[in-house]
Scaffold this motif. Sequence first.
Motif, PDB file in Angstrom:
ATOM      1  N   THR A  14       0.962  -1.138   0.063  1.00 30.98           N
ATOM      2  CA  THR A  14       0.016  -0.132   0.158  1.00 30.98           C
ATOM      3  C   THR A  14       1.069   1.303  -0.018  1.00 30.98           C
ATOM      4  O   THR A  14       0.574   2.210  -0.632  1.00 30.98           O
ATOM      5  CB  THR A  14      -0.970   0.122   1.377  1.00 30.98           C
ATOM      6  N   HIS A  18       1.082   4.564  -2.547  1.00 31.74           N
ATOM      7  CA  HIS A  18       0.984   5.685  -2.059  1.00 31.74           C
ATOM      8  C   HIS A  18       2.121   6.714  -1.960  1.00 31.74           C
ATOM      9  O   HIS A  18       2.264   8.005  -2.318  1.00 31.74           O
ATOM     10  CB  HIS A  18       0.485   5.951  -0.697  1.00 31.74           C
ATOM     11  N   PRO A  72      -8.599  -4.199  -4.981  1.00 31.63           N
ATOM     12  CA  PRO A  72      -7.370  -3.731  -5.130  1.00 31.63           C
ATOM     13  C   PRO A  72      -6.258  -4.015  -5.917  1.00 31.63           C
ATOM     14  O   PRO A  72      -5.570  -2.946  -6.455  1.00 31.63           O
ATOM     15  CB  PRO A  72      -6.973  -3.744  -3.705  1.00 31.63           C
ATOM     16  N   PRO A 121      -6.010   0.992  -2.115  1.00 31.13           N
ATOM     17  CA  PRO A 121      -5.168   0.321  -1.011  1.00 31.13           C
ATOM     18  C   PRO A 121      -5.627   0.487   0.398  1.00 31.13           C
ATOM     19  O   PRO A 121      -5.461  -0.259   1.365  1.00 31.13           O
ATOM     20  CB  PRO A 121      -3.818   0.617  -1.176  1.00 31.13           C
ATOM     21  N   THR A 124      -8.608  -1.747   1.405  1.00 25.82           N
ATOM     22  CA  THR A 124      -8.042  -3.208   1.708  1.00 25.82           C
ATOM     23  C   THR A 124      -7.323  -3.208   3.019  1.00 25.82           C
ATOM     24  O   THR A 124      -7.425  -4.017   3.822  1.00 25.82           O
ATOM     25  CB  THR A 124      -7.109  -3.530   0.709  1.00 25.82           C
ATOM     26  N   LEU A 125      -6.362  -2.163   3.323  1.00 25.88           N
ATOM     27  CA  LEU A 125      -5.587  -2.142   4.331  1.00 25.88           C
ATOM     28  C   LEU A 125      -6.412  -2.051   5.814  1.00 25.88           C
ATOM     29  O   LEU A 125      -6.245  -2.725   6.719  1.00 25.88           O
ATOM     30  CB  LEU A 125      -4.816  -1.004   4.355  1.00 25.88           C
ATOM     31  N   ALA A 140      -0.972   3.863   5.599  1.00 29.03           N
ATOM     32  CA  ALA A 140      -1.401   3.768   3.920  1.00 29.03           C
ATOM     33  C   ALA A 140      -1.085   5.382   3.690  1.00 29.03           C
ATOM     34  O   ALA A 140      -0.242   5.356   2.687  1.00 29.03           O
ATOM     35  CB  ALA A 140      -2.819   3.535   3.837  1.00 29.03           C
ATOM     36  N   SER A 183       0.946  -3.302  -6.625  1.00 28.66           N
ATOM     37  CA  SER A 183      -0.442  -3.819  -6.624  1.00 28.66           C
ATOM     38  C   SER A 183      -0.618  -5.224  -6.738  1.00 28.66           C
ATOM     39  O   SER A 183      -1.626  -5.799  -6.431  1.00 28.66           O
ATOM     40  CB  SER A 183      -0.991  -3.094  -7.846  1.00 28.66           C
ATOM     41  N   LEU A 186      -1.366  -6.782  -3.510  1.00 28.78           N
ATOM     42  CA  LEU A 186      -2.915  -6.287  -2.932  1.00 28.78           C
ATOM     43  C   LEU A 186      -4.132  -7.511  -3.007  1.00 28.78           C
ATOM     44  O   LEU A 186      -4.128  -7.774  -4.176  1.00 28.78           O
ATOM     45  CB  LEU A 186      -3.309  -5.104  -3.337  1.00 28.78           C
TER      46      LEU A 186
END
Length: 425
Positions: A14, A18, A72, A121, A124-125, A140, A183, A186
């Motif tokens: 993630t 970012h 994701p 993301p 998902t996190l 994140a 990705s 993820l």
Amino acid sequence: MDKIKNRWLIAASTMGVHVSIGSVYAYSVFKKPLLETVGWQPSQTAWSFSIAILVLGLSASFLGVKVEKMGPRLSGQIAAVFYGIGLILAGVAVQQAQIWMFYLGYGVIAGIGLGIGYICPVSTLVKWFPDRRGLATGLAVMGFGFGALFASKIFVLLIHSFGIPATFIGAGITYFVIMMASSRYLAPPPEGWAPAGMDSASQSKKKKVVREDPVQLTAKEALRTRRFYFLWSMLFINITCGIAVISTASPMSQQIAGLSPEAAATMVGLMGLFNGLGRIGWSALSDYLGRAGVFGIFCVLQFGIFFALPQISQPILFQAAVCVIISCYGGGFALMPAFIGDVFGVKQLSAILGNLLTAWAAAGVVGPMLSAFVYEKTQSYAISLYIFGGAFVVAFALALIVAWESKRLRQTAELGVLKPAEATA
């Protein structure tokens, strides 16, 4: 049964996404070289950044439900394609000296990549860290805050060595590779998954109990609640005030505290550091004090600092005060995904977060424009600082209301009498 992924590697992936898209905050290092090389005026180059942030908010809002459905991994890869192509097209636009192509590449296409890459993301996190939502969202979006810190230094070196077009093209290719690789790892957790120790924690009074969310609303259902608009307004106020300080930090520090241009530039670098640290620090603290509690601290701190700032002429104290504001600015971004999980559940967190990020798009226009307008009329930053300080009284009241409503819903749900109409009120 498939092997369960490591949630800390999910967090690292993630951050890879970012850190890449966070480079958008390093755009200011291109402004002067663009003026000297291509001849584009500051007002022209400023529009490309504004378009990128506006498209970020709009794409996050309109594509939030699609992102939730795609998952994701695919969403992150699509973000990589848009962001990479956008930066490459920006480099070609500089080569051709075509400002419209630059707006299209850096503003629109890269902006879509920013919006998708920001929300995919985070959702998902949060699902991988039901026991530490604040820490998860902090991890994140901390990458987004630090992305500019890393990129600004590298971009300056590349511009001097290879020129602006090559820097944009090289950045587009590099970030495409990083985002695609990040990705691939993820994925959402399996249905019914819980972290090790969570069950035992719920059976022990000595350990923290991880409670179920009182409601699980869709994005459309969330839009029908008062709580969504309260959260939107809280985020809008926090971003408006923070981004106004970011946009005027250098000249304001020189006028009020007498900093030299060099010292002001150093302070801007420190602001990037505190932007990132605030995202992880404040959000992690919210796991213990609650989201509303930490946001209330934001409001109290910034109310006092904004009213005191025009009178702070001591350079070190002035810089410390500004860095606290920026830490709260970054912390607000990290707090909201966890806040959404607490208030609306994680059923469509990406979509709800996307709708909420329209506050970012609006604040990115209102904050700098309001600050500039008041300064042009008064030739002082004091009045705008007082206006921003007063806005936190409203934000504080909204945080109290959201906290009260969330507590009422949780208590009703625990009694087993929560009705659908109450959840969407």
